[in-house]
Design a protein around this motif. Structure first.
Motif: not given
Length: 551
Positions: A353-362
């Motif tokens: 989920l950290a990866q997915a949120n980072k990919a979506a931007g802050a």
């Protein structure tokens, strides 16, 4: 009231529910290769069951930091990835038999198959000798309910025998003095030992019954033998009972009969208000054991994805990284409790989920990913964080907790532990609607899951936390298939050496659940609202007070 002016200015923040609907968030592709690999690695024999204070902890911490960095997180504790959690590891050895004398027949119970015992006290020797035995029913002292199982009896220096769960756990509905079949904290074993200590009992023994305990004796034996973790304390927990433990049901009945009492009749009487504690004849209990003691600082691992607009407001993702380490051997000799489902899956989900949120931007608010220690020892890592928050509770919007993501096929629903308690339900419902799914009530509220995972230690400080399990209404097979899968895991793998990674697992249900976890956290991080507990909830007042002084 102090801060009255700030309280008036902050009324909007204390609003019982969000005034605006949750923001729209797209369900992303979850990096399932990351999820699978992290679960495999963390549950491998190399990590030896991830017990705190062992080489398995060091390997777990190194791996999590590496993966958090790779996912794009920053150290979450003032430049450090870690929050030290002072613990004491206690290993009982030379455990004597638990004996009961003075009755119609002497009774001697074997450690492991017939009783288990340990201590919170940090001392090299425990000895309970010729202690009077008293049955205290459910061991509850609840003044607000007019209920006190210790009324009129002095148990100082005595051994109390206690029933597990609440007096009304067999009630068909979740209504009644103690919420009926929905367990309250009074029903948890942790509370029962706490209250016995407050009453001055030398020893506190819980009678094991599979249904109200929610697990079989195999779980008790594997969880209570070997090294045990307690929080470090200045007084060495000298205020706690010397010995705490469990006894098999048939042995409890034998004990009562030896003291001239009928267990079934007394257990039935204990369900009614006004029950009076009953001495078990002239029976006296004796038990002794030595302790190996090792103080150490275990660690919570904390990573953060700073918010773009309101970085000083925080949304949490939590999961516990620990498991039981070396445990009772399986028949094939395997003595590593790998904890693949519980909770390598939840820990791996933090990374994915950290990866997915980072990919979506802050997002607007900061997202905090916390892998806590010592959940299996009584939620010690999350309790320490709750008592010593890195991010102020008044500035923490809420969050989600992930504990044991079961490998069931896709379901029509999810099971919410504590459904209806807070405004977070609206965020969950909005996310589920995107998948055409619904939020279901717990089918087994008597098992007390709300008090058995790390969200509870944050809720106690007023932080709204959402905790849900995989659905029980499977797309293929319905509720009967869901129930069978849950029972299979609980019976054959839960807290045992066979909770191992399986390359043949079907991850499709987990993938859908991870999208929901992502969406709920992301919505909270993109919103300007402050969801609260509902009016009348046990945590509402705590939250309102913590938010009074928030800007």
């Amino acid at each position: 009231m102090r801060f009255a002016l700030l309280a008036l200015l902050g009324l909007a923040a204390c609003n019982p529910q969000s005034s605006a609907p949750p923001p729209e968030v797209e369900l992303p592709a979850i990096p399932m290769d990351t999820m699978k690999e992290a679960t495999r690695v963390l549950s491998s024999d190399e990590f030896e069951g991830r017990a705190p204070g062992t080489p398995g902890e060091k390997k777990t911490l190194d791996y999590l930091v590496q993966q958090f960095q790779k996912a794009g997180l920053q150290p979450g504790n003032n430049g450090s990835w870690f929050q030290d959690v002072p613990l004491v590891a206690i290993t009982a050895k030379n455990v004597s038999a638990l004996t009961f004398t003075g009755g119609s027949q002497p009774i001697s119970l074997n450690y492991g198959p017939e009783f288990v015992a340990g201590t919170y006290r940090v001392t090299p020797k425990i000895a309970v000798k010729d202690s009077d035995v008293v049955f205290v029913g459910y061991g509850i002292n609840a003044p607000e309910k007019g209920w006190n199982d210790y009324a009129g009896v002095d148990v100082k220096g005595k051994t109390v025998v206690i029933l597990i769960n609440d007096p009304d756990w067999q009630t068909a509905e979740a209504k009644g003095e103690f919420n009926g079949r929905a367990m309250t904290y009074y029903g948890r074993w942790t509370y029962k030992y706490e209250e016995a200590a407050r009453q001055g009992a030398a020893a506190a023994i819980i009678v094991h019954q599979t249904e109200p305990a929610a697990y079989g004796w195999n779980v008790v034996q594997s969880s209570w033998t070997g090294e045990q973790q307690v929080a470090d304390a200045a007084n060495g927990h000298a205020d706690q009972s010397a010995a705490i433990g469990w006894i098999q049901l048939d042995k409890a009945k034998l004990l009562f009969a030896s003291g001239g009492q009928d267990f079934d009749k007394l257990a039935a009487a204990a369900k009614t208000k006004g029950f009076k504690a009953v001495p078990i004849g002239s029976v006296k209990a004796s038990l002794s054991f030595d302790n190996d003691i090792r103080k150490h600082a275990s660690k919570n691992v904390i990573g953060i994805l700073p918010g773009a607009k309101r970085p000083e407001e925080y949304v949490l993702y939590t999961a516990h990284w620990d498991h039981l380490g070396r445990c009772e051997k399986a028949p094939d000799g395997d003595d590593i409790c790998n904890g693949a489902i519980d909770n390598a899956t939840g820990t791996a989900a933090l990374i994915a989920l950290a990866q997915a949120n980072k990919a979506a931007g802050a997002p607007d608010r900061s997202l905090v990913f916390i892998a806590v220690t010592a959940e299996e020892s009584g939620l010690l890592g999350s309790k320490y964080y709750g008592d010593n928050p890195v991010f102020l509770h008044a500035k923490t919007v809420g969050g989600v907790n992930m504990d044991a993501l079961n490998m069931t096929p896709p379901a029509k629903n999810v099971i919410v532990v504590g459904k209806g308690k807070s405004g977070l339900d609206a965020y969950l419902d909005r996310a589920l609607a995107k998948q055409g799914r619904t939020a279901g009530m717990e089918p087994t509220p008597e098992k007390g899951f709300y008090y058995r995972s790390d969200h509870f230690m944050l809720a106690k400080h007023g932080v709204p936390m959402l905790y849900f399990d995989a659905g029980d209404d499977l797309i293929e097979g319905g509720k009967s298939a869901g129930k069978a899968a849950a029972m299979d895991y609980e019976k054959n793998r839960y807290h045992g050496p066979k909770d191992q990674y399986d390359p043949a697992w079907n991850w499709s249900g987990v993938e859908k659940d991870l999208q929901i976890y992502y969406a709920v956290g992301r919505m909270l991080a993109m919103s300007a609202e402050w969801p609260n507990w509902v009016d009348g909830d046990e945590f509402r007042g705590i939250r309102d007070k913590s938010r009074e002084g928030a800007k």
